[in-house]
Scaffold this motif. Structure first.
Motif, PDB file in Angstrom:
ATOM      1  N   VAL A  17       8.325 -23.858  17.630  1.00 55.44           N
ATOM      2  CA  VAL A  17       8.191 -24.098  16.192  1.00 55.44           C
ATOM      3  C   VAL A  17       7.980 -22.746  15.527  1.00 55.44           C
ATOM      4  N   CYS A  18       8.648 -22.524  14.426  1.00 59.00           N
ATOM      5  CA  CYS A  18       8.384 -21.350  13.595  1.00 59.00           C
ATOM      6  C   CYS A  18       8.674 -21.765  12.159  1.00 59.00           C
ATOM      7  N   VAL A  19       7.610 -22.170  11.457  1.00 61.28           N
ATOM      8  CA  VAL A  19       7.747 -22.662  10.084  1.00 61.28           C
ATOM      9  C   VAL A  19       6.596 -22.122   9.241  1.00 61.28           C
ATOM     10  N   GLU A  20       6.805 -22.129   7.935  1.00 64.22           N
ATOM     11  CA  GLU A  20       5.729 -21.818   7.020  1.00 64.22           C
ATOM     12  C   GLU A  20       5.305 -23.112   6.348  1.00 64.22           C
ATOM     13  N   LYS A  21       3.994 -23.353   6.329  1.00 61.88           N
ATOM     14  CA  LYS A  21       3.463 -24.582   5.729  1.00 61.88           C
ATOM     15  C   LYS A  21       2.188 -24.211   4.980  1.00 61.88           C
ATOM     16  N   ASN A  22       2.136 -24.567   3.719  1.00 60.62           N
ATOM     17  CA  ASN A  22       0.968 -24.283   2.880  1.00 60.62           C
ATOM     18  C   ASN A  22       0.601 -22.798   2.895  1.00 60.62           C
ATOM     19  N   GLY A  23       1.621 -21.927   2.939  1.00 65.67           N
ATOM     20  CA  GLY A  23       1.388 -20.491   2.916  1.00 65.67           C
ATOM     21  C   GLY A  23       0.962 -19.888   4.245  1.00 65.67           C
ATOM     22  N   VAL A  24       1.048 -20.660   5.330  1.00 62.32           N
ATOM     23  CA  VAL A  24       0.644 -20.198   6.650  1.00 62.32           C
ATOM     24  C   VAL A  24       1.863 -20.249   7.582  1.00 62.32           C
ATOM     25  N   LEU A  25       2.074 -19.157   8.318  1.00 64.78           N
ATOM     26  CA  LEU A  25       3.127 -19.122   9.330  1.00 64.78           C
ATOM     27  C   LEU A  25       2.615 -19.811  10.583  1.00 64.78           C
ATOM     28  N   LEU A  26       3.294 -20.878  11.030  1.00 72.03           N
ATOM     29  CA  LEU A  26       2.929 -21.601  12.244  1.00 72.03           C
ATOM     30  C   LEU A  26       3.937 -21.274  13.333  1.00 72.03           C
ATOM     31  N   VAL A  27       3.429 -20.805  14.481  1.00 69.35           N
ATOM     32  CA  VAL A  27       4.300 -20.408  15.586  1.00 69.35           C
ATOM     33  C   VAL A  27       3.859 -21.103  16.860  1.00 69.35           C
ATOM     34  N   ASN A  28       4.774 -21.843  17.454  1.00 71.03           N
ATOM     35  CA  ASN A  28       4.591 -22.393  18.786  1.00 71.03           C
ATOM     36  C   ASN A  28       5.709 -21.804  19.640  1.00 71.03           C
ATOM     37  N   PRO A  29       5.351 -21.111  20.729  1.00 66.04           N
ATOM     38  CA  PRO A  29       6.387 -20.469  21.536  1.00 66.04           C
ATOM     39  C   PRO A  29       7.164 -21.414  22.444  1.00 66.04           C
ATOM     40  N   GLY A  30       6.762 -22.679  22.486  1.00 71.20           N
ATOM     41  CA  GLY A  30       7.351 -23.595  23.458  1.00 71.20           C
ATOM     42  C   GLY A  30       6.606 -23.456  24.780  1.00 71.20           C
ATOM     43  N   SER A  31       7.182 -23.925  25.844  1.00 73.77           N
ATOM     44  CA  SER A  31       6.547 -23.853  27.161  1.00 73.77           C
ATOM     45  C   SER A  31       7.440 -23.104  28.128  1.00 73.77           C
TER      46      SER A  31
END
Length: 161
Positions: free
Chosen positions: A114-128
């Protein structure tokens, strides 16, 4: 600055070793949980500062539940994510990061990048790297780089199975 972001290795090191070899050199390694007792190996492998948090499978671990770190002037929340319901929705996690003054959050748990911006915050999940769940099921990780002004950019990377 270059940061290698990984998660959900579940005690299986082969793909982690591959990612480290491919991305070396980097300035920091962040592991978003579910290391299953391999934190000392990961720190030795990285040969740089590491931030490693506990995941839902890190039973009896002394790892912190979450950390707040600074990367080139950016405050980043690092968590596994299971306490924030990330399997259902990312809003709670984004709101928590924002409430803490973080402009980014790195998390794991869902085994999908996941690499998205939500409510002004960058959210990063690298996967597994061990048990990917996204379409194609390729082991994944993320690389965050910052420019001289501290602006963050993220690229998702995938290894062959």
């Amino acid at each position: 600055m270059k940061v290698l972001i990984v998660s959900d290795t579940h005690g299986r090191d082969t793909k982690l070793e591959e990612a480290v070899a491919k991305e070396t050199p980097f300035d920091m390694l962040v592991h978003c949980g579910d290391v299953e007792g391999r934190e000392f190996f990961i720190e030795a492998l990285a040969q740089c500062p590491c931030c490693i948090v506990a995941g839902n499978n890190d039973f009896f671990s002394d790892l912190p539940r979450e950390e707040e770190i600074m990367i080139s002037g950016n405050k980043v929340l690092v968590t596994h994510g299971h306490y924030y319901g990330v399997s259902m929705d990312l809003s709670r996690l984004a709101d928590e990061a924002r409430a803490r003054g973080c402009n980014a959050v790195f998390f794991g748990h869902i085994h999908r990048p996941v690499c998205v911006e939500k409510n002004g915050v960058l959210l990063v999940n690298p996967g597994s790297l061990s048990y990917p769940r996204q379409e194609g099921r390729k082991p994944g990780y993320a690389v965050l780089t910052t420019d001289r002004d501290g602006r963050m950019s993220v690229r998702q990377e995938f290894l062959d199975r």
